[in-house]
Design a protein around this motif. Structure first.
Motif, PDB file in Angstrom:
ATOM      1  N   ASP A   1       0.802  -1.141   0.109  1.00  0.00           N
ATOM      2  CA  ASP A   1      -0.059   0.446  -0.028  1.00  0.00           C
ATOM      3  C   ASP A   1       0.865   1.425  -0.163  1.00  0.00           C
ATOM      4  N   SER A   2       1.905   1.138   0.478  1.00  0.00           N
ATOM      5  CA  SER A   2       3.373   2.682   0.765  1.00  0.00           C
ATOM      6  C   SER A   2       3.662   2.884  -0.326  1.00  0.00           C
ATOM      7  N   SER A   3       3.471   1.876  -1.491  1.00  0.00           N
ATOM      8  CA  SER A   3       4.663   2.267  -2.279  1.00  0.00           C
ATOM      9  C   SER A   3       3.578   2.086  -4.036  1.00  0.00           C
ATOM     10  N   ASP A   4       2.183   2.013  -3.361  1.00  0.00           N
ATOM     11  CA  ASP A   4       1.754   2.321  -4.651  1.00  0.00           C
ATOM     12  C   ASP A   4       1.989   2.982  -5.483  1.00  0.00           C
ATOM     13  N   PRO A   5       2.120   2.755  -6.618  1.00  0.00           N
ATOM     14  CA  PRO A   5       1.946   4.087  -7.749  1.00  0.00           C
ATOM     15  C   PRO A   5       0.647   4.590  -7.906  1.00  0.00           C
ATOM     16  N   ILE A   6      -0.104   4.092  -7.898  1.00  0.00           N
ATOM     17  CA  ILE A   6      -1.659   4.695  -7.865  1.00  0.00           C
ATOM     18  C   ILE A   6      -2.020   5.068  -6.442  1.00  0.00           C
ATOM     19  N   LEU A   7      -2.042   4.419  -5.637  1.00  0.00           N
ATOM     20  CA  LEU A   7      -2.472   4.586  -4.415  1.00  0.00           C
ATOM     21  C   LEU A   7      -1.775   6.401  -3.753  1.00  0.00           C
ATOM     22  N   ASN A   8      -0.517   6.576  -3.963  1.00  0.00           N
ATOM     23  CA  ASN A   8       0.268   7.477  -3.758  1.00  0.00           C
ATOM     24  C   ASN A   8       0.476   8.922  -4.528  1.00  0.00           C
ATOM     25  N   CYS A   9       0.209   9.089  -5.908  1.00  0.00           N
ATOM     26  CA  CYS A   9      -0.194   9.667  -6.966  1.00  0.00           C
ATOM     27  C   CYS A   9      -2.171  10.307  -6.172  1.00  0.00           C
TER      28      CYS A   9
END
Length: 698
Positions: A451-459
């Motif tokens: 979760d903490s490094s997922d590109p979509i969630l971070n964006c």
């Protein structure tokens, strides 16, 4: 860098009827790919959908060759004895020499024959074949690259199969072998090195190095001539794979690729210009619902709305009838597939809708498989709450209906104030209290492992789209392929696409692009780019693509911010369309289906096969290449009636009007479009007895 045409153009009338009829009576076609009866990616769709047309052309002399994967064979293949006596002797000889080769029918449209090779069974030969690969071609494959090891085994076994088949033929054989992608390419190289009597075709659907470079956020297309290819491949630890791919492209009698943009890429990265472009098609009959596709859209949209009711319970403060459903789907490549620019455009769209006080709500779905461990509890709870509310409403309705019925039976008008008693109100209040929610509706439908490094969630965290009540753009990330058996969103992909309003695929690297093609044949507008094969193809064949629901985003000659602004403009203008304008646009989009039918696009594969046979067996076959400058092709004209969007496509119509009652004759417009495209060409088929017959395309 200009888009230079290859020898055979992708204008559909660029290939005229051949003066010389090819006699395929004594020829046999082997089509070899790692994705034969083995779904890994898009090549599986290419081969599966093209099989029917190729089977009609080659009849009993068409064989697909792929790996034996037991789980797939159980559900997709009917194992039988070989019907071809030469092939039967070949398989028996290989099995007697320590191989495991299976023969059967692939249970898809066209029911083609398949030859499946168990590569794991011959793993004992891997070291010996690797040594031969190094001694003859100076290509070393590291022990830890399992995929490359499979490619070595598969390549040597397919070359063995073709060599043994040639040896078993009594008369000089005319064998044509079509290899797809680098995983199958070694077999082609070995055929040429061993001087087998085989005409060879190599098709690259995407270059290895191109995919890796684009994933690294480099300015790929403007620096194609500047890359140190060996160094770039070595830095990414794919030098051996790159060598296999490049060797196959250089050794093939005919080299093809799927689009003009990939042809430019291949010319620089693989050092050979493709002989012909072979665009990917679809069996349009499979996706087209004739005149009922608008009804199918409404039916599928209602199922998506049911999911939305549950997902946003407690925060359902927007009008579902004024919702626009957008989606992006495909392999989870955050930059290559354009998810980054899509999210940024959604943030800007959210601002525009809010400042313009729009009553439209946009719900954007991201369907990209990622690593998860289970469904999100809050998401499942939402669907449970929705079902509970429905059950409560049904119970109250039944009780109300019973009282109404009894009142009418005695000839009295009902007293509405007495139709609902205290128990009914208590039941409804409890149901309403159950919808109260202390948190925002979830972004992701699953629990992400990273979760903490997922590109979509971070964006999403960066741009601040958290499904708040004030936001006019909501985001739902579904990190799993859709399935009709899912307890969350029980829809298959085709049904889901039909229910959406717009597919958004702003890819930076997309050699073809099946997702927008599937949208088109289902009558769903889409956004593509001029860096995708599909986008380039549509730009070439449609005078005004946006009028037909094909929006082409410029990612080739604009910077990221400019492209993002253009995408935001496309989305904002689409949101301003009326319901009637969207219906008109879907009708237009669906009419483009014929452009993507294999009965049109399959002729490029036919041309490539004829070219290869003529190069390998010049005494038997003659092929005269068409002059690309002599053909003007054709283009769909601009529609002659009402524009499909409030402002973007005003130039698509001789006059502009916002009047909802503007005259529009769907049948007349459809007839005008049809005269600009020829009927699917007749396919010359071969019956089981080998006699050639002519079958008209449906």
């Amino acid at each position: 860098m200009p888009l230079v045409r290859s020898l055979s153009v992708t204008s559909l009338s660029g290939l005229e009827e051949w003066d010389e009829e090819f006699d395929l009576e004594d020829a046999v076609l082997f089509e070899i790919a790692w994705e034969v009866a083995n779904k890994v990616g898009g090549i599986y769709t290419v081969i599966q959908t093209k099989a029917r047309l190729t089977s009609e052309e080659w009849g009993e002399n068409y064989f697909l060759v792929g790996p034996y994967v037991e789980n797939n064979v159980r559900t997709q293949v009917e194992l039988i004895e070989p019907t071809n006596p030469i092939l039967k002797r070949t398989i028996d000889k290989m099995n007697a020499s320590g191989c495991k080769v299976y023969f059967g029918r692939w249970l898809i449209e066209g029911s083609p024959y398949v030859v499946l090779i168990d590569v794991a069974y011959t793993a004992w030969s891997l070291d010996r074949w690797k040594s031969e690969l190094w001694e003859n071609f100076s290509i070393g494959v590291p022990w830890f690259d399992r995929e490359a090891n499979d490619a070595v085994l598969f390549g040597f076994l397919t070359a063995w199969l073709l060599g043994e088949y040639a040896a078993q033929c009594e008369d000089p054989p005319h064998i044509l072998a079509h290899f797809h992608e680098w995983l199958a390419g070694l077999g082609l190289v070995l055929c040429r090195q061993r001087q087998l009597p085989v005409a060879t075709i190599f098709t690259t659907h995407a270059t290895l190095l191109g995919r890796y470079l684009c994933a690294g956020n480099v300015d790929f297309y403007n620096n194609l001539a500047e890359f140190n290819l060996d160094k770039e491949a070595g830095d990414r630890q794919i030098f051996h794979r790159y060598c296999l791919e490049r060797a196959a492209a250089r050794c093939a009698h005919v080299f093809t690729t799927v689009s003009q943009i990939t042809a430019i890429e291949a010319e620089y990265l693989l050092k050979r210009k493709p002989d012909i472009i072979t665009p990917n098609g679809l069996n349009v009959k499979k996706f087209s619902a004739m005149h009922e596709f608008q009804n199918l859209h409404a039916k599928s949209k209602s199922r998506i709305q049911e999911f939305i009711r549950g997902h946003f319970y407690g925060h359902l403060d927007f009008n579902l009838d004024k919702c626009v459903f957008l989606f992006i789907a495909g392999r989870y490549e955050f930059s290559n597939k354009g998810a980054d620019i899509f999210l940024e455009a959604l943030a800007r769209l959210n601002y525009l809708l809010r400042v313009n006080h729009s009553d439209v709500t946009v719900i954007a779905f991201f369907i990209m498989p990622a690593r998860t461990n289970n469904f999100n509890v809050e998401t499942l709870k939402g669907q449970a709450v929705r079902k509970q509310l429905w059950d409560t409403a049904q119970t109250v309705k039944e009780r109300f209906g019973k009282k109404l019925y009894e009142s009418l039976l005695v000839g009295q008008l009902p007293d509405v104030s007495k139709m609902l008693d205290k128990e009914d109100f208590t039941m409804m209040k409890r149901a309403i209290f159950a919808t109260q929610r202390q948190c925002q509706p979830p972004i992701c439908t699953h629990n992400m492992l990273e979760d903490s490094s997922d590109p979509i969630l971070n964006c999403i965290r960066r741009i601040g789209l958290f499904n708040c009540s004030a936001d006019r753009v909501k985001v739902i990330f579904h990190p799993e392929f859709l399935s009709s058996t899912s307890p969350l969103l029980p829809m298959d992909y085709e049904e889901f696409v039909r229910g959406c309003h717009l597919g958004v695929f702003p890819s930076y690297y997309e050699p073809w692009g099946y997702t927008p093609a599937e949208c088109t044949v289902m009558g769903i507008p889409s956004i593509s780019t001029n860096l995708s094969g599909f986008g380039c193809f549509m730009e070439e064949h449609i005078a005004d693509p946006s009028a037909y629901g094909i929006y082409i985003l410029d990612r080739r000659f604009r910077g990221v911010d400019e492209s993002c602004n253009q995408l935001t403009s496309f989305l904002f203008q689409f949101c301003k369309q009326s319901r009637r304008q969207r219906i008109i646009q879907r009708n237009r989009t669906e009419r483009l289906s014929d452009l993507l039918d294999w009965r049109y696009l399959g002729r490029y594969y036919i041309s490539a096969r004829h070219m290869a046979l003529a190069k390998a067996f010049p005494d038997t076959y003659i092929y005269e290449a068409q002059d690309p400058t002599s053909s003007s092709g054709f283009r769909y004209p601009r529609p002659a009636s009402v524009p499909p969007s409030p402002s973007l496509s005003r130039h698509s119509s001789p006059h502009h009007s916002d009047d909802e009652d503007e005259r529009y004759d769907e049948d007349l417009e459809a007839e005008k479009d049809r005269v600009n495209i020829r009927q699917p060409f007749a396919t010359r088929t071969k019956a089981s007895n080998g006699d050639g017959v002519v079958s008209e395309g449906n």
